[in-house]
Design an enzyme around this catalytic site. Structure first.
Site, PDB file in Angstrom:
ATOM      1  N   LYS A  28       0.723  -0.972   0.022  1.00 38.66           N
ATOM      2  CA  LYS A  28      -0.060   0.005  -0.013  1.00 38.66           C
ATOM      3  C   LYS A  28       0.807   1.288  -0.177  1.00 38.66           C
ATOM      4  O   LYS A  28       0.613   2.230  -0.808  1.00 38.66           O
ATOM      5  CB  LYS A  28      -0.700  -0.102   1.145  1.00 38.66           C
ATOM      6  N   ASN A  29       1.969   1.407   0.947  1.00 38.26           N
ATOM      7  CA  ASN A  29       2.808   2.380   0.963  1.00 38.26           C
ATOM      8  C   ASN A  29       3.618   2.807  -0.203  1.00 38.26           C
ATOM      9  O   ASN A  29       4.274   3.808  -0.205  1.00 38.26           O
ATOM     10  CB  ASN A  29       3.456   2.464   2.378  1.00 38.26           C
ATOM     11  N   CYS A  72      -3.612  12.520  13.737  1.00 41.26           N
ATOM     12  CA  CYS A  72      -4.416  11.409  13.517  1.00 41.26           C
ATOM     13  C   CYS A  72      -4.081  10.671  14.701  1.00 41.26           C
ATOM     14  O   CYS A  72      -3.529  11.171  15.749  1.00 41.26           O
ATOM     15  CB  CYS A  72      -4.156  10.678  12.270  1.00 41.26           C
ATOM     16  N   ARG A 109       1.461  14.556  13.436  1.00 36.73           N
ATOM     17  CA  ARG A 109       2.071  14.336  11.818  1.00 36.73           C
ATOM     18  C   ARG A 109       1.915  15.612  11.098  1.00 36.73           C
ATOM     19  O   ARG A 109       1.150  15.621  10.108  1.00 36.73           O
ATOM     20  CB  ARG A 109       1.270  13.238  11.501  1.00 36.73           C
ATOM     21  N   ASP A 160       5.834   0.709  11.751  1.00 40.42           N
ATOM     22  CA  ASP A 160       4.586   0.085  11.436  1.00 40.42           C
ATOM     23  C   ASP A 160       4.441  -1.405  11.900  1.00 40.42           C
ATOM     24  O   ASP A 160       3.503  -2.113  11.603  1.00 40.42           O
ATOM     25  CB  ASP A 160       4.466   0.233   9.949  1.00 40.42           C
ATOM     26  N   ARG A 189      -8.143  -0.654   5.633  1.00 45.10           N
ATOM     27  CA  ARG A 189      -7.491   0.455   4.674  1.00 45.10           C
ATOM     28  C   ARG A 189      -6.205  -0.055   4.121  1.00 45.10           C
ATOM     29  O   ARG A 189      -5.522   0.327   3.216  1.00 45.10           O
ATOM     30  CB  ARG A 189      -6.812   1.571   5.823  1.00 45.10           C
TER      31      ARG A 189
HETATM   32  C1  EPZ Z   1       4.581   6.848   6.167  1.00 43.80           C
HETATM   33  O1  EPZ Z   1       4.031   8.087   6.673  1.00 43.80           O
HETATM   34  C2  EPZ Z   1       3.665   5.888   6.076  1.00 43.80           C
HETATM   35  N1  EPZ Z   1       2.826   6.063   5.520  1.00 43.80           N
HETATM   36  C3  EPZ Z   1       3.371   5.484   7.576  1.00 43.80           C
HETATM   37  O2  EPZ Z   1       2.512   4.330   7.458  1.00 43.80           O
HETATM   38  C4  EPZ Z   1       4.708   5.186   8.331  1.00 43.80           C
HETATM   39  O3  EPZ Z   1       4.443   4.807   9.739  1.00 43.80           O
HETATM   40  C5  EPZ Z   1       5.431   6.239   8.360  1.00 43.80           C
HETATM   41  O4  EPZ Z   1       5.795   6.728   6.817  1.00 43.80           O
HETATM   42  C6  EPZ Z   1       6.911   6.174   8.850  1.00 43.80           C
HETATM   43  O5  EPZ Z   1       7.644   4.901   8.497  1.00 43.80           O
HETATM   44  C7  EPZ Z   1       2.613   6.087   4.205  1.00 43.80           C
HETATM   45  O6  EPZ Z   1       3.701   5.718   3.549  1.00 43.80           O
HETATM   46  C8  EPZ Z   1       1.467   6.360   3.253  1.00 43.80           C
HETATM   47  P1  EPZ Z   1       7.032  10.353   7.828  1.00 43.80           P
HETATM   48  P2  EPZ Z   1       4.586   9.553   6.856  1.00 43.80           P
HETATM   49  O7  EPZ Z   1       6.889  11.560   6.969  1.00 43.80           O
HETATM   50  O8  EPZ Z   1       5.007   9.716   5.283  1.00 43.80           O
HETATM   51  C9  EPZ Z   1       7.481  13.945  11.315  1.00 43.80           C
HETATM   52  C10 EPZ Z   1       0.697   2.700   7.976  1.00 43.80           C
HETATM   53  O9  EPZ Z   1       0.141   2.317   8.822  1.00 43.80           O
HETATM   54  N2  EPZ Z   1       7.346  14.812  10.379  1.00 43.80           N
HETATM   55  O10 EPZ Z   1       8.215   9.528   7.480  1.00 43.80           O
HETATM   56  O11 EPZ Z   1       3.662  10.465   7.247  1.00 43.80           O
HETATM   57  C11 EPZ Z   1       6.307  12.907  11.571  1.00 43.80           C
HETATM   58  O12 EPZ Z   1       5.414  13.368  12.425  1.00 43.80           O
HETATM   59  C12 EPZ Z   1       1.466   4.418   8.287  1.00 43.80           C
HETATM   60  O13 EPZ Z   1       0.874   2.473   6.924  1.00 43.80           O
HETATM   61  C13 EPZ Z   1       7.166  16.000  10.463  1.00 43.80           C
HETATM   62  O14 EPZ Z   1       7.728  16.579  11.708  1.00 43.80           O
HETATM   63  O15 EPZ Z   1       5.487   9.610   7.989  1.00 43.80           O
HETATM   64  C14 EPZ Z   1       6.886  11.684  12.290  1.00 43.80           C
HETATM   65  O16 EPZ Z   1       7.255  11.882  13.648  1.00 43.80           O
HETATM   66  C15 EPZ Z   1       0.849   4.941   9.259  1.00 43.80           C
HETATM   67  N3  EPZ Z   1       6.995  17.123   9.651  1.00 43.80           N
HETATM   68  C16 EPZ Z   1       8.161  11.529  11.556  1.00 43.80           C
HETATM   69  O17 EPZ Z   1       8.565  12.768  10.967  1.00 43.80           O
HETATM   70  C17 EPZ Z   1       6.782  16.506   8.036  1.00 43.80           C
HETATM   71  O18 EPZ Z   1       6.496  17.525   7.539  1.00 43.80           O
HETATM   72  C18 EPZ Z   1       8.216  10.282  10.175  1.00 43.80           C
HETATM   73  O19 EPZ Z   1       6.954  10.692   9.404  1.00 43.80           O
HETATM   74  C19 EPZ Z   1       6.719  15.280   8.069  1.00 43.80           C
HETATM   75  C20 EPZ Z   1       6.782  14.482   8.993  1.00 43.80           C
END
Ligand code: EPZ
Length: 421
Positions: free
Chosen positions: A22-23, A116, A121, A307, A400
């Site tokens: 999915k991701n 969420c 996030r 995850d 999902r």
């Molecule tokens: C991706 O989310 C995945 N989703 C998530 O999978 C996964 O948990 C996550 O990466 C971490 O591996 C998809 O790929 C669709 P990040 P993403 O930006 O891209 C902070 C699942 O269950 N951050 O790498 O949203 C953020 O808050 C899901 O399949 C900022 O501060 O994650 C987090 O603490 C849930 N500012 C960290 O970085 C930003 O602008 C990593 O988030 C962006 C992120």
């Protein structure tokens, strides 16, 4: 609303075939916005988030045809530039259209994704990167409004924090920008690697694929000719079924995977005293005499994935001793703890660390509630070893991201049925 009824303690055996990731599929569908041609994507998982993303493509004016694990997208008709609240509120990954729409049309509006169940996030890093490439960004009435009337320009972007979605948005924007973009501290997840490879196979020059420094030569707004491709296997779905084998302490073959993507998961299972046999495209988990406790710290790829944290917590309830899980990526990703406690688990949370006092055969079936995708799968795993009947409510979270969960579990011997409340 639907719920799952699982009768625990059934023997499981056989083989599970893993679906497309999915991701990986979400950013790959977003990247079709950069193309002028029709693109056929194979090994597409049949899960709600993918259907929601395709609905977004449709709302943007694109067309698609989906049938049996394959979708053909025609992005040439895309003529709208807004991802509206009704879609973004159901799926945060909608933010992934920001980079490609902005790069192609010079303008994009995306409803601001809120926090969420797993934390705040924010998307500040996505916006900062696009600003560095020349975009003007304002937040207006809950919408991100980004404009770059003269097109985006290549830039040097240093991410303060490793972000999967931020890296993906920047890569897609850079592919159509003018000149060279360098991304420092890029995410290295297999999903990012596939996005880069699909673009590279379609003529985009990208150096450093799979490393934390990417250098991308943009096409100066010339749309790409993206070649057809298949989505990589879902490493988190695979890891979840590996935990299903481990928690029930049975032999199970997990097929159609890339074992390299599962290294950190395999290594933690080995620390827990399981033997994991690896083949070219499968792994087999063997039962053990004693499940040993484990210490886990979640981190970016190739480290242990956030995850998979909830699923390993369920597994640790069956270990002989005290395990710890330190969640470093999200601030609120222990929502499954209260539900595991309902099943009789002994878990204490202190800040970002959970301590699990494991003991085999202590869980008992109960009514529990799913709170996010991976938390839900942890409850399913716990229910497989709980004595008696567990009802898991709010399973739309599971739909999902897990294709045919009941079908796959039933095939290996679990007793799982879906009911309407
Ligand atoms: C991706 O989310 C995945 N989703 C998530 O999978 C996964 O948990 C996550 O990466 C971490 O591996 C998809 O790929 C669709 P990040 P993403 O930006 O891209 C902070 C699942 O269950 N951050 O790498 O949203 C953020 O808050 C899901 O399949 C900022 O501060 O994650 C987090 O603490 C849930 N500012 C960290 O970085 C930003 O602008 C990593 O988030 C962006 C992120």
């Amino acid at each position: 609303m639907k719920y799952l009824k699982i009768i625990g303690k059934n023997k499981i055996s056989g083989e599970v075939i893993i679906s497309g990731a999915k991701n990986a599929a979400l950013p790959l569908i977003a990247c079709t916005i950069l193309a002028k041609n029709e693109i056929s994507i194979g090994n597409l998982p049949d899960v709600v988030d993918i259907n929601t993303f395709l609905k977004l493509i449709d709302k943007l004016g694109g067309t698609f045809q989906k049938n049996e694990g394959r979708v053909t997208i025609n992005p040439s008709t895309i003529n709208k530039t807004t991802a509206t609240y009704d879609i973004v509120k159901t799926m945060r990954a909608s933010i992934l259209v920001l980079g490609p729409i902005l790069a192609r049309f010079g303008y994009c509006e995306v409803s601001l994704p809120g926090g969420c169940a797993i934390g705040q996030r924010p998307v500040d890093l996505h916006l900062k990167a696009l600003e560095a490439m020349g975009a003007k960004i304002v937040i207006n009435h809950g919408y991100i409004e980004a404009s770059a009337p003269d097109g985006l320009k290549g830039a040097k972007i240093v991410f303060d924090k490793v972000t999967v979605g931020g890296t993906e948005n920047t890569i897609m924007a850079a592919a159509l920008a003018k000149g060279e973009t360098t991304i420092i501290n890029a995410a290295k997840e297999p999903e990012i690697v596939q996005l880069c490879e699909v673009l590279a196979n379609s003529g985009v020059k990208i150096e450093g694929i799979g490393s934390s420094k990417l250098i991308i030569q943009g096409s100066n707004k010339e749309l790409l000719e993206i070649k057809d491709f298949d989505v990589i296997p879902d490493r988190i779905e695979a890891g979840t079924y590996m935990c299903a084998a481990a928690i029930t302490n049975e032999k199970l073959k997990i097929s159609k995977v890339i074992p390299l993507h599962l290294e950190s998961i395999i290594s933690k299972l080995e620390e827990m005293n399981f033997q994991v046999l690896q083949d070219e495209d499968s792994v087999t988990i063997l039962p053990t005499d004693e499940i040993k406790p484990v210490n886990i710290v979640t981190t970016e790829y190739p480290g242990f994935p956030t995850d998979m944290q909830a699923q390993f917590m369920a597994l640790a309830t069956q270990a002989n001793g005290v395990s710890t899980i330190d969640e470093r990526l999200f601030e609120n990703r222990f929502m499954h703890v209260s539900e595991l406690l309902r099943l009789g688990a002994d878990i204490h949370v202190n800040g970002n660390t959970a301590t699990i006092n494991g003991k085999a055969n202590t869980l008992k079936g109960s009514d529990v509630m799913a709170t996010d995708l991976r938390a839900s799968s942890a409850l399913v795993l716990a229910a497989l070893v709980a004595q008696g009947e567990t009802n898991i409510h709010r399973i739309y979270h599971l739909d999902r991201g897990y294709e045919d969960l009941e079908g796959k579990l039933t095939k290996i011997g679990a007793e799982v049925k879906r009911f309407t409340e």
